[in-house]
Design an enzyme around this catalytic site. Structure first.
Site, PDB file in Angstrom:
ATOM      1  CB  CYS A  54       3.467 -10.212 -11.224  1.00  0.00           C
ATOM      2  SG  CYS A  54       4.354  -8.737 -11.755  1.00  0.00           S
ATOM      3  N   GLY A  67       2.559  -8.702  -5.293  1.00  0.00           N
ATOM      4  CA  GLY A  67       2.701  -7.414  -5.963  1.00  0.00           C
ATOM      5  C   GLY A  67       1.695  -6.419  -5.451  1.00  0.00           C
ATOM      6  CG  ASN A  73       4.965 -14.159 -11.714  1.00  0.00           C
ATOM      7  OD1 ASN A  73       4.939 -15.207 -11.089  1.00  0.00           O
ATOM      8  ND2 ASN A  73       5.814 -13.190 -11.392  1.00  0.00           N
ATOM      9  N   GLY A  74       7.008 -12.657 -14.139  1.00  0.00           N
ATOM     10  CA  GLY A  74       8.353 -13.020 -14.573  1.00  0.00           C
ATOM     11  C   GLY A  74       9.009 -11.827 -15.203  1.00  0.00           C
ATOM     12  CE1 TYR A 127      10.245 -11.499   2.168  1.00  0.00           C
ATOM     13  CE2 TYR A 127      10.163 -11.317  -0.220  1.00  0.00           C
ATOM     14  CZ  TYR A 127       9.893 -10.791   1.030  1.00  0.00           C
ATOM     15  OH  TYR A 127       9.262  -9.584   1.150  1.00  0.00           O
TER      16      TYR A 127
HETATM   17  P1  AMP Z   1      17.417  -6.491   5.154  1.00  0.00           P
HETATM   18  O1  AMP Z   1      17.356  -5.961   6.507  1.00  0.00           O
HETATM   19  O2  AMP Z   1      17.523  -5.429   4.141  1.00  0.00           O
HETATM   20  O3  AMP Z   1      18.485  -7.530   5.042  1.00  0.00           O
HETATM   21  O4  AMP Z   1      16.021  -7.198   4.809  1.00  0.00           O
HETATM   22  C1  AMP Z   1      15.736  -8.455   5.251  1.00  0.00           C
HETATM   23  C2  AMP Z   1      14.262  -8.687   5.149  1.00  0.00           C
HETATM   24  O5  AMP Z   1      13.777  -8.449   3.822  1.00  0.00           O
HETATM   25  C3  AMP Z   1      13.926 -10.117   5.484  1.00  0.00           C
HETATM   26  O6  AMP Z   1      12.986 -10.084   6.532  1.00  0.00           O
HETATM   27  C4  AMP Z   1      13.320 -10.705   4.237  1.00  0.00           C
HETATM   28  O7  AMP Z   1      12.195 -11.463   4.566  1.00  0.00           O
HETATM   29  C5  AMP Z   1      12.934  -9.511   3.409  1.00  0.00           C
HETATM   30  N1  AMP Z   1      13.161  -9.698   1.975  1.00  0.00           N
HETATM   31  C6  AMP Z   1      14.002 -10.528   1.369  1.00  0.00           C
HETATM   32  N2  AMP Z   1      13.964 -10.391   0.028  1.00  0.00           N
HETATM   33  C7  AMP Z   1      13.056  -9.446  -0.228  1.00  0.00           C
HETATM   34  C8  AMP Z   1      12.539  -8.876  -1.427  1.00  0.00           C
HETATM   35  N3  AMP Z   1      13.001  -9.230  -2.619  1.00  0.00           N
HETATM   36  N4  AMP Z   1      11.599  -7.928  -1.290  1.00  0.00           N
HETATM   37  C9  AMP Z   1      11.148  -7.550  -0.084  1.00  0.00           C
HETATM   38  N5  AMP Z   1      11.610  -8.045   1.077  1.00  0.00           N
HETATM   39  C10 AMP Z   1      12.546  -8.983   1.014  1.00  0.00           C
END
Ligand code: AMP
Length: 452
Positions: free
Chosen positions: A2, A30, A105-106, A248
Site C-alpha cells: 500500500c 497498490g 501500509n503493512g 522489486y
Molecule cells: P514469475 O514469472 O511468476 O516468476 O514473475 C516474475 C515477475 O513478477 C518479475 O518480473 C517480478 O518483477 C514480478 N514480481 C515479483 N514479486 C512480485 C509481487 N509480489 N507482485 C507482483 N509482481 C511481482
C-alpha cells in the site's frame, strides 16, 4: 502493499489535491482501491474512498468534496481482507477525540487475541482489514489524548505498520519499531509537512525530503503548535527493513531506507554479473522491473543492452490478475518481442526476481519464437521461498517455483539455456553497509516475529 500519504498544510493549502498527487506517484504500491480523508478543522472529516486506480476513482467532483488543509491518502493492494469497497482506506471512526481517520501500509500479525477481546467488548467491525483493529483500539481507549490512545493501541499489536492517523486538529505518523515499511517526512513549499511512503511522491508535490521516519518513531502535528513533536515506541533491538522493497516493490526513483532504489538494483545486476557471467551478444531486460539490474549486468560485462522485449504500459502488473489462466494470457497482452533485434542472437534475459516462473517461461518462449539462438536467464535476487506476512502480496509457499523445483529443474521449466540467481551473500553485500538490518524472510524463512 500500500502507499500512504499525509498532508499537513497551511490554512490556504488544498491538502486533498496534494494527497491525490502523492497517491498518484505511489500508484505502483497498490491498485485495488484509493481514498482520501480531509479536514478543514470542523467537526466532520470528509471522506472519499473506493475501488480502482487513483486517476479513475478521483474525479474532479470527488476531489471537490474534500476541502481543507489537512488530508491523508491511501492506495491499497489487498494483503489481508478482500477487494471490497468497505476495505478501502483511509478508514474513519468516531472516537473520544472526535472523528479519526487512519491509513496503513503493512500487515499486522497475531491479531486474533485482540480481535476476540474487542468483539467480547461489543465492538463491531465494518471492514475485514487488520487496520481497523488499530482504529477500534483507539476508539475504545480510555486515554486522555489521541497520541496516548495511539501508544496504547500500538502496544497491543504486532507486525508491520507505517501509519498516518488524523483528527480534525492532529496528525500522527508512525513507523513500527522494526521499520518494515518505508515512511518519510518532507517539508511543503510555503509551509507545512507531508508524510509519504516513498520519496518519489515528495518529488511530484515539490516537497523537500527532510528524512525517513525512524523505526518506532511517532511524529505528532497539532493545530495549536507549529513544529512537529517527535517521540518513540519502546525500542526493539533489531530493525527489519523489507529488502524486497529494494529488489522489486519500490519505484526506482525513490530513496528507500537511505538508498536510491535504482542504484541498488543496478548494483545487484553488477554483482550478478560477477557471480554469473554469461557469454552473449546482448542483455535484454524484462521491462520494467528488470531494467536497472540488466543495466548493471550489461555494464559490468561490457555486453550491450537491447530492449528486445517491449511492454504495453496500459496493462497492469500481470501478478494482480486473479487466476492462472488470465495471468498466462496477460503475459502476451503485456509484452512483445522485437524479432529483428533478437533473431540469431545469444541473449541474456535479466529480471529482478523469479516468483512462480510463469512470466519468464512465456517471455523466454517469446524470445525463442523471435529467432534467438540462445536464451540465458539471470535473476537479480535469490530464490524466493516464503510468503510475506508483513505487507507484500506474495503467493503461497507451493506457488513459489523454488519450493517445487531445484535450479536445474527451474531452468528446464522456464526453457532457458542457463539460469542463475544472485546469491544471498551477494545481495547483502550490496546493501549491508547502508542499513542496520533487513527483513529477508522471503528468501530465508527467518521470521523476525514469531507467527502464531
Ligand atoms: P514469475 O514469472 O511468476 O516468476 O514473475 C516474475 C515477475 O513478477 C518479475 O518480473 C517480478 O518483477 C514480478 N514480481 C515479483 N514479486 C512480485 C509481487 N509480489 N507482485 C507482483 N509482481 C511481482
Amino acid at each position: 502493499m500500500c502507499g500512504i500519504v499525509g498532508v499537513w498544510g497551511r490554512r490556504e493549502t488544498e491538502a486533498s489535491i496534494l494527497a491525490y498527487l502523492g497517491s498518484y506517484a505511489q500508484q505502483h504500491r497498490g491498485q485495488a482501491s484509493a481514498g482520501i480523508v480531509s479536514s478543514d478543522g470542523g467537526k466532520k472529516l470528509y471522506r472519499e474512498a473506493g475501488l480502482g486506480l487513483v486517476r479513475e476513482f478521483f474525479t474532479k467532483e470527488r476531489l471537490s468534496c474534500l476541502p481543507g488543509h489537512i488530508a491523508i491518502g491511501h492506495n491499497r493492494y489487498a494483503t489481508t481482507g478482500t477487494v471490497k469497497e468497505c476495505n478501502a482506506q483511509p478508514l474513519v471512526a468516531e472516537t473520544p477525540f472526535g472523528e479519526v481517520a487512519i491509513a496503513h501500509n503493512g500487515n499486522l500479525v497475531n491479531t486474533s487475541a485482540v480481535v476476540d477481546m474487542l468483539t467480547r467488548r461489543g465492538v463491531l467491525f465494518t471492514s475485514t482489514t487488520d487496520t481497523e483493529i488499530i482504529l477500534r483500539l483507539i476508539a475504545t481507549s480510555k486515554a486522555k489524548t489521541l497520541i496516548a490512545s495511539v501508544y496504547e493501541a500500538l502496544a497491543q499489536v504486532e507486525g508491520a505498520y507505517s501509519l498516518v492517523i488524523m483528527s480534525a486538529t492532529e496528525m500522527i505518523a508512525v513507523r513500527d519499531p522494526r521499520g518494515f515499511r518505508p515512511l518519510c517526512i518532507g517539508k511543503l513549499e510555503g509551509g507545512g509537512y507531508v508524510f509519504v511512503s516513498e520519496t518519489c511522491a515528495l518529488d511530484l508535490i515539490e516537497a523537500t525530503h527532510m528524512r525517513d521516519i525512524f523505526p518506532g518513531e511517532i511524529v505528532l502535528l497539532r493545530s495549536d503548535t507549529t513544529n512537529p513533536e517527535y517521540s518513540f515506541l519502546p525500542a526493539i533491538e533489531k530493525r527489519h527493513a523489507c529488502l524486497f522493497e529494494l529488489v522489486y516493490f519500490a519505484r526506482p526513483d525513490s530513496n528507500v531506507f537511505g538508498d536510491n532504489v535504482y542504484l541498488i538494483r543496478k548494483a545487484f545486476g553488477a554483482e550478478l554479473a560477477r557471480e554469473a557471467p554469461a557469454t552473449a551478444d546482448m542483455v535484454v531486460p524484462i521491462p520494467d522491473s528488470g531494467v536497472p539490474a540488466a543495466l548493471g549486468y550489461s555494464e559490468a560485462l561490457g555486453i550491450p543492452i537491447e530492449h528486445g522485449l517491449i511492454r504495453n504500459h496500459y496493462v497492469g502488473r500481470t501478478f494482480i490478475e486473479p487466476t492462472q489462466s488470465i495471468r498466462h494470457f496477460g503475459v502476451k497482452v503485456k509484452h512483445n518481442a522485437i524479432r529483428c533485434v533478437l533473431a540469431g542472437k545469444r541473449v541474456v534475459v535479466v529480471d529482478d526476481s523469479l516468483v512462480r516462473g510463469t512470466t519468464s517461461k512465456k517471455l523466454i518462449a517469446m524470445i525463442r519464437n523471435a529467432g534467438a539462438r540462445e536464451v540465458h536467464m539471470r535473476v537479480g535476487s535469490p530464490p524466493l521461498v516464503e510468503p510475506c506476512y508483513y505487507g507484500i502480496d506474495t503467493p503461497t509457499r507451493e506457488e513459489y517455483i523454488a519450493n517445487t523445483y531445484n535450479i536445474e529443474e527451474t531452468r528446464q521449466f522456464i526453457g532457458a539455456d542457463s539460469l542463475q540467481y544472485l546469491s544471498y551473500a551477494g545481495m547483502l553485500s550490496v546493501v549491508r553497509k547502508t542499513s542496520q538490518g533487513y527483513c529477508t524472510t522471503c528468501w530465508t524463512r527467518n521470521h523476525p516475529i514469531h507467527i502464531l
